[in-house]
Design a protein around this motif. Sequence first.
Motif, PDB file in Angstrom:
ATOM      1  N   ARG A  51       0.840  -1.193   0.061  1.00  0.00           N
ATOM      2  CA  ARG A  51      -0.020   0.006   0.024  1.00  0.00           C
ATOM      3  C   ARG A  51       0.711   1.253   0.110  1.00  0.00           C
ATOM      4  O   ARG A  51       0.449   2.212  -0.632  1.00  0.00           O
ATOM      5  N   VAL A  52       2.037   1.189   0.569  1.00  0.00           N
ATOM      6  CA  VAL A  52       2.761   2.280   0.670  1.00  0.00           C
ATOM      7  C   VAL A  52       3.368   2.497  -0.666  1.00  0.00           C
ATOM      8  O   VAL A  52       3.533   3.573  -1.129  1.00  0.00           O
ATOM      9  N   ASN A  53       3.936   1.190  -1.404  1.00  0.00           N
ATOM     10  CA  ASN A  53       4.527   1.486  -2.703  1.00  0.00           C
ATOM     11  C   ASN A  53       3.481   2.174  -3.705  1.00  0.00           C
ATOM     12  O   ASN A  53       3.863   2.672  -4.595  1.00  0.00           O
ATOM     13  N   HIS A  54       2.131   1.574  -3.421  1.00  0.00           N
ATOM     14  CA  HIS A  54       1.109   2.184  -4.075  1.00  0.00           C
ATOM     15  C   HIS A  54       0.985   3.639  -4.264  1.00  0.00           C
ATOM     16  O   HIS A  54       0.748   4.278  -4.999  1.00  0.00           O
ATOM     17  N   VAL A  55       0.757   4.001  -2.851  1.00  0.00           N
ATOM     18  CA  VAL A  55       0.785   5.567  -2.608  1.00  0.00           C
ATOM     19  C   VAL A  55       1.903   6.360  -3.180  1.00  0.00           C
ATOM     20  O   VAL A  55       1.728   7.302  -3.734  1.00  0.00           O
ATOM     21  N   GLU A 100      -4.715  -9.160  -4.430  1.00  0.00           N
ATOM     22  CA  GLU A 100      -4.302 -10.606  -4.470  1.00  0.00           C
ATOM     23  C   GLU A 100      -4.151 -10.848  -2.708  1.00  0.00           C
ATOM     24  O   GLU A 100      -4.338 -11.782  -2.508  1.00  0.00           O
ATOM     25  N   LEU A 101      -3.607  -9.680  -2.157  1.00  0.00           N
ATOM     26  CA  LEU A 101      -3.438  -9.967  -0.741  1.00  0.00           C
ATOM     27  C   LEU A 101      -4.473  -9.534   0.070  1.00  0.00           C
ATOM     28  O   LEU A 101      -4.531  -9.678   1.219  1.00  0.00           O
ATOM     29  N   GLY A 102      -5.627  -9.283  -0.479  1.00  0.00           N
ATOM     30  CA  GLY A 102      -7.071  -9.218   0.229  1.00  0.00           C
ATOM     31  C   GLY A 102      -7.185  -7.604   0.734  1.00  0.00           C
ATOM     32  O   GLY A 102      -7.811  -7.490   1.740  1.00  0.00           O
ATOM     33  N   SER A 103      -6.365  -6.842   0.351  1.00  0.00           N
ATOM     34  CA  SER A 103      -6.204  -5.371   0.774  1.00  0.00           C
ATOM     35  C   SER A 103      -6.857  -4.479  -0.199  1.00  0.00           C
ATOM     36  O   SER A 103      -7.258  -4.796  -1.314  1.00  0.00           O
ATOM     37  N   GLN A 104      -6.565  -3.153   0.105  1.00  0.00           N
ATOM     38  CA  GLN A 104      -6.851  -1.871  -0.628  1.00  0.00           C
ATOM     39  C   GLN A 104      -6.103  -0.973  -0.577  1.00  0.00           C
ATOM     40  O   GLN A 104      -5.211  -0.694   0.266  1.00  0.00           O
ATOM     41  N   PRO A 105      -5.869  -0.034  -1.593  1.00  0.00           N
ATOM     42  CA  PRO A 105      -5.194   1.170  -1.615  1.00  0.00           C
ATOM     43  C   PRO A 105      -5.551   2.134  -0.505  1.00  0.00           C
ATOM     44  O   PRO A 105      -6.601   1.884   0.306  1.00  0.00           O
ATOM     45  N   SER A 106      -4.808   3.000  -0.337  1.00  0.00           N
ATOM     46  CA  SER A 106      -5.030   4.136   0.892  1.00  0.00           C
ATOM     47  C   SER A 106      -6.399   4.900   0.470  1.00  0.00           C
ATOM     48  O   SER A 106      -6.245   5.434  -0.481  1.00  0.00           O
TER      49      SER A 106
END
Length: 208
Positions: A51-55, A100-106
Amino acid sequence: MSPLDQLITGFDKALRVVGGVSTMSRPNPGLHATDCELSDEERRHSAGLMRVNHVGEVCAQALYDSQARFAQSHGMRAQFEQAGREEEDHLAWTAQRLSELGSQPSVLNPLWYAGAYVLGSVAARMGDRHSLGFVVETERQVEAHLVGHLDSLPPQDAKSRAIVEQMRVDEVAHGAKAQALGAADLPLPVRVAMKAMSKVMTTAAYHI
């Protein structure tokens, strides 16, 4: 394009980036990596880092878009636009891995985008050499973050690790290219301020 066309195009891009609509020109580096079992804690940690990398990639899109818009030469504008297109791969890769990790962006992506756009605009207004210097320092700090993530990611999370490693290679290349184009060295207080702002962003983005 007319100023109105530029405004509409910029707003459309901001909506797509913040909304998670991105395309990739290269296959996801983690595509063929073995998806090993992760514990709940490891999965949450990997998701936080991705998520940090996506941000970071959301911010990269804003930075390159604003720097291209306010660049002082056509050649420099084209350079920033090309770099932004290359970084869009990273945006798509990290978004896919988060899913894929079952999470979402910030949830704070609109804030990150707006802040980065302002910073890129200020850098561009200082002239092309300083704008390139901003790229060099940004990429240097991003590379350091990515190296830290490679040390911190679960060893068996091959998919995330493959993505982060390719991102690291690309960021080094972008920084080197900006340096070769005549980037100016940024003053120490500016570099320190950038590092402090990055710390705030990465800490918040890991959780939300």
